[in-house]
Write a protein that holds these residues in place. Sequence first.
Motif, PDB file in Angstrom:
ATOM      1  N   UNK A  50       0.794  -1.222   0.000  1.00 53.63           N
ATOM      2  CA  UNK A  50       0.000   0.000   0.000  1.00 53.63           C
ATOM      3  C   UNK A  50       0.823   1.267   0.000  1.00 53.63           C
ATOM      4  N   UNK A  51       2.055   1.207  -0.499  1.00 50.63           N
ATOM      5  CA  UNK A  51       2.929   2.379  -0.559  1.00 50.63           C
ATOM      6  C   UNK A  51       3.500   2.527  -1.965  1.00 50.63           C
ATOM      7  N   UNK A  52       4.079   3.704  -2.222  1.00 49.14           N
ATOM      8  CA  UNK A  52       4.788   3.948  -3.477  1.00 49.14           C
ATOM      9  C   UNK A  52       6.273   4.076  -3.165  1.00 49.14           C
ATOM     10  N   UNK A 191       1.930  13.990 -17.864  1.00 47.76           N
ATOM     11  CA  UNK A 191       2.669  13.387 -16.754  1.00 47.76           C
ATOM     12  C   UNK A 191       1.888  13.541 -15.449  1.00 47.76           C
ATOM     13  N   UNK A 192       1.331  14.723 -15.227  1.00 52.18           N
ATOM     14  CA  UNK A 192       0.572  14.938 -13.991  1.00 52.18           C
ATOM     15  C   UNK A 192      -0.729  14.129 -13.973  1.00 52.18           C
ATOM     16  N   UNK A 193      -1.321  13.919 -15.136  1.00 52.96           N
ATOM     17  CA  UNK A 193      -2.498  13.051 -15.210  1.00 52.96           C
ATOM     18  C   UNK A 193      -2.128  11.627 -14.777  1.00 52.96           C
ATOM     19  N   UNK A 194      -0.966  11.162 -15.230  1.00 51.25           N
ATOM     20  CA  UNK A 194      -0.504   9.827 -14.850  1.00 51.25           C
ATOM     21  C   UNK A 194      -0.230   9.766 -13.352  1.00 51.25           C
ATOM     22  N   UNK A 195       0.340  10.830 -12.798  1.00 50.27           N
ATOM     23  CA  UNK A 195       0.610  10.859 -11.363  1.00 50.27           C
ATOM     24  C   UNK A 195      -0.683  10.679 -10.571  1.00 50.27           C
ATOM     25  N   UNK A 196      -1.721  11.367 -11.002  1.00 50.35           N
ATOM     26  CA  UNK A 196      -3.003  11.278 -10.303  1.00 50.35           C
ATOM     27  C   UNK A 196      -3.560   9.860 -10.367  1.00 50.35           C
ATOM     28  N   UNK A 197      -3.453   9.233 -11.535  1.00 52.68           N
ATOM     29  CA  UNK A 197      -3.938   7.865 -11.692  1.00 52.68           C
ATOM     30  C   UNK A 197      -3.151   6.904 -10.805  1.00 52.68           C
ATOM     31  N   UNK A 198      -1.833   7.090 -10.757  1.00 56.44           N
ATOM     32  CA  UNK A 198      -0.980   6.213  -9.945  1.00 56.44           C
ATOM     33  C   UNK A 198      -1.301   6.370  -8.466  1.00 56.44           C
ATOM     34  N   UNK A 199      -1.417   7.616  -8.019  1.00 57.47           N
ATOM     35  CA  UNK A 199      -1.710   7.847  -6.603  1.00 57.47           C
ATOM     36  C   UNK A 199      -3.078   7.282  -6.230  1.00 57.47           C
ATOM     37  N   UNK A 200      -4.059   7.376  -7.121  1.00 54.26           N
ATOM     38  CA  UNK A 200      -5.392   6.850  -6.834  1.00 54.26           C
ATOM     39  C   UNK A 200      -5.372   5.329  -6.657  1.00 54.26           C
ATOM     40  N   UNK A 201      -4.498   4.652  -7.392  1.00 49.37           N
ATOM     41  CA  UNK A 201      -4.401   3.203  -7.245  1.00 49.37           C
ATOM     42  C   UNK A 201      -4.015   2.819  -5.816  1.00 49.37           C
ATOM     43  N   UNK A 202      -3.169   3.640  -5.211  1.00 50.22           N
ATOM     44  CA  UNK A 202      -2.705   3.355  -3.854  1.00 50.22           C
ATOM     45  C   UNK A 202      -3.749   3.760  -2.829  1.00 50.22           C
ATOM     46  N   UNK A 203      -4.257   4.990  -2.953  1.00 55.58           N
ATOM     47  CA  UNK A 203      -5.172   5.500  -1.928  1.00 55.58           C
ATOM     48  C   UNK A 203      -6.548   4.831  -1.991  1.00 55.58           C
ATOM     49  N   UNK A 204      -7.004   4.474  -3.181  1.00 58.22           N
ATOM     50  CA  UNK A 204      -8.345   3.908  -3.315  1.00 58.22           C
ATOM     51  C   UNK A 204      -8.363   2.385  -3.288  1.00 58.22           C
ATOM     52  N   UNK A 205      -7.277   1.745  -3.747  1.00 52.55           N
ATOM     53  CA  UNK A 205      -7.293   0.288  -3.867  1.00 52.55           C
ATOM     54  C   UNK A 205      -6.204  -0.405  -3.051  1.00 52.55           C
ATOM     55  N   UNK A 207      -3.060  -0.632  -3.669  1.00 54.65           N
ATOM     56  CA  UNK A 207      -2.036  -1.251  -4.507  1.00 54.65           C
ATOM     57  C   UNK A 207      -0.657  -0.767  -4.072  1.00 54.65           C
ATOM     58  N   UNK A 208       0.347  -1.620  -4.209  1.00 49.14           N
ATOM     59  CA  UNK A 208       1.740  -1.244  -3.963  1.00 49.14           C
ATOM     60  C   UNK A 208       2.404  -0.916  -5.298  1.00 49.14           C
ATOM     61  N   UNK A 209       3.104   0.209  -5.351  1.00 48.55           N
ATOM     62  CA  UNK A 209       3.749   0.651  -6.586  1.00 48.55           C
ATOM     63  C   UNK A 209       5.265   0.663  -6.403  1.00 48.55           C
ATOM     64  N   UNK A 210       5.966   0.012  -7.318  1.00 48.86           N
ATOM     65  CA  UNK A 210       7.425   0.093  -7.405  1.00 48.86           C
ATOM     66  C   UNK A 210       7.730   0.896  -8.662  1.00 48.86           C
ATOM     67  N   UNK A 211       8.240   2.099  -8.475  1.00 47.43           N
ATOM     68  CA  UNK A 211       8.403   3.059  -9.563  1.00 47.43           C
ATOM     69  C   UNK A 211       9.880   3.327  -9.828  1.00 47.43           C
ATOM     70  N   UNK A 212      10.310   3.216 -11.067  1.00 43.89           N
ATOM     71  CA  UNK A 212      11.623   3.728 -11.440  1.00 43.89           C
ATOM     72  C   UNK A 212      11.415   4.971 -12.294  1.00 43.89           C
ATOM     73  N   UNK A 213      12.231   5.967 -12.085  1.00 39.86           N
ATOM     74  CA  UNK A 213      12.050   7.211 -12.823  1.00 39.86           C
ATOM     75  C   UNK A 213      13.336   8.014 -12.849  1.00 39.86           C
ATOM     76  N   UNK A 214      13.481   8.852 -13.849  1.00 43.70           N
ATOM     77  CA  UNK A 214      14.558   9.829 -13.901  1.00 43.70           C
ATOM     78  C   UNK A 214      14.014  11.235 -13.680  1.00 43.70           C
TER      79      UNK A 214
END
Length: 347
Positions: A50-52, A191-205, A207-214
């Motif tokens: 349940x974390x990013x 990019x910000x639209x994707x951020x919102x979708x990713x955060x919603x997966x965690x807060x609403x469902x 889900x655990x997110x493992x993110x790699x990014x530059x």
Amino acid sequence: MSTTNHPTHTATAAAAAPGTRSTAISATGLRKSYGDKVVLDGIDLRIPEGTIFALLGPNGAGKTTTVEILSTLITADGGEARIAGHDVKSDAGSVRTLIGVTGQFAAVDGLLTAEENLLLMADLYHLSRSEGRRRTAELLERFDLTEAARKNVATFSGGMRRKLDLAMTLVGRPRIIFLDEPTTGLDPRSRRDMWELIRDLVTEQGVTIFLTTQYLEEADHLADRIAVLDHGKLVAEGTAEELKRLIPGGHVRVRFADETHLATAAAVFGIATRDDEALALQIPSDGSVTNLRAILDALDGTGVQAESLTVHTPDLDDVFLTLTGRQNAPTVPAPSTATTTQKESTR
């Protein structure tokens, strides 16, 4: 989306009992080499459900290799990795029923429509026809793709393709999702639209997110914890604020109404940098609440009234450049108490 050799967009796993937070992803001494090139040199990870978690690092640091090992696409040369308690090597089948993987580039079929891409994934997961259509409609609505559902994906913008790619990852309701540089090439709004979708997966469902990014702003905005990988080693790990406090240069800037008040305060803070033109002092600070309180107490003791006070801390760009520019970087000790700081706040 995941690779095509086996479906890593996966089936539903039972969530942990309410009130508990078990380990979703763990690794101990993970190693990988290609010939004489060491890609991973004994990394350790522990990511609660349940974390990013964001993994940062320059090109070639080993980020994608880490994702490939944890998602069972390749095997490690040494060490151990587990997904929700399942060993990624000896129990890869169970791992694949728990995870979803979205790679660096959208793996969608441009000759199919968005709806057809999602229905194809539903077929791969052996969903019934009615369940597949229901799940497809649900995901199209969630990702704001309903109007474009029957258009060929080849006509989609980069942002729409990435949204569809993530939607395809979710067809099987995975509990753990690996996002390998998911917003590469997107414009700031997408990019910000994707951020919102990713955060919603965690807060609403949950889900655990493992993110790699530059994109350091991306990690700062999304991640609960961040690790910096360089030359196959984790050189630092902590919250964004903990990492920022590793880097010198933080300070508090205090502005005064006149030169008399400035001079009085300057006599108290001998290590401060004085700016006579701006009637301001720049006082070295780690940005912590304790340090800020000490500064305010010292000012109160002089009877000097400050016009404004601004806290400045290094950002993740500073952290990244400093930690990946030297071999022996510090690690973040586990904090005994949580401390909240702001990058820039004005009193």
